[in-house]
Design an enzyme around this catalytic site. Structure first.
Site, PDB file in Angstrom:
ATOM      1  CB  SER A  61      -0.949   0.017   1.201  1.00 32.27           C
ATOM      2  OG  SER A  61      -0.224   0.164   2.411  1.00 32.27           O
ATOM      3  CE  LYS A 130      -3.218   2.091   4.680  1.00 31.21           C
ATOM      4  NZ  LYS A 130      -3.014   1.204   3.505  1.00 31.21           N
TER       5      LYS A 130
END
Length: 243
Positions: A61, A130
């Protein structure tokens, strides 16, 4: 002087060290070794608890900033004495349901013990990593057609960290980040189940700051990828403070 006049030779046997005496240096060495090991374990635990912790990257990701198998060191000074800023790469605990569909690496009891004291990277079984795009009060929006995201009405050029070929977002959204929260997205947008995928949940996809472990600031492993993780502050330089 005749042989008879000579002093009789001594037949005394030198004193032998007792078994306890022979064990003395060995016992002292073992005692010092144990003290050093225990001190190292306590110090490692204190560092992991209050200052920094290593984490293992399990997914794609955050390509190409972070790759599967990378180890990163996370500072626990933000949030805390330091603030979280737009552009920071943060590790946070699952706010609830984010990891339901993600396979996580298995560990044994010995590995769990090493993780607990900070001698082995956290395997991320209940954490995610993230990039912060919006902080409390920010309005973050996307038209979902590949156009740049806007933060407080200003388009931001994320080419500095987005994965090659990644679109800013294929999902349309328009949110205001709640107080005490952050809006997070992966650098590999089309392979990141980030804030955009949790719009209908409590918090509207934003992550509570209380769930943030800290900010990743260095890649530790593998050797050919060692380096600092710098905040690309210029990306958000023109973004005004939220109204």
């Amino acid at each position: 002087m005749t042989d008879q006049d000579a002093a009789p030779a001594s037949h005394e046997t030198p004193a032998r060290r007792s078994p306890e005496g022979r064990r003395g240096p060995v016992a002292s060495f073992l005692r010092e070794t144990v003290i050093i090991l225990l001190s190292a374990i306590v110090l490692s635990w204190l560092v992991k608890t209050f200052l920094a912790q290593a984490f293992f990257i399990p997914s794609a990701s955050m390509h190409d900033t972070l790759l599967e198998g990378d180890r990163v060191l996370v500072s626990k000074l933000a949030p805390g004495p330091l603030d979280i800023h737009r552009g920071d790469v943060v590790v946070f605990a699952d706010p609830g349901g984010w990891l339901d569909q993600q396979a996580v690496p298995e560990t044994n009891a010995f590995q769990d013990a090493l993780i607990a004291i900070g001698l082995m990277p956290q395997q991320s079984e209940d954490h995610l990593i993230k990039r912060v795009i919006g902080v409390a009060g920010d309005r973050v929006a996307s038209t979902g057609d590949g156009s740049p995201l806007t933060v407080n009405g200003v388009p931001v050029d994320e080419s500095e960290y987005l994965a090659p070929g990644a679109s800013p977002s294929e999902i349309a959204f328009d949110v205001v980040v709640p107080s005490g929260s952050v809006w997070v997205m992966g650098d590999n947008r089309q392979s990141s189940a980030d804030s955009r995928f949790h719009l209908g949940e409590p918090g509207g996809g934003s992550v509570p700051v209380d769930d943030v472990v800290g900010t990743a600031f260095v890649k530790l492993w593998p050797v050919d990828r060692i380096g600092l993780l710098r905040n690309p502050g210029d990306v958000f330089a023109d973004v005004p403070e939220p109204a």
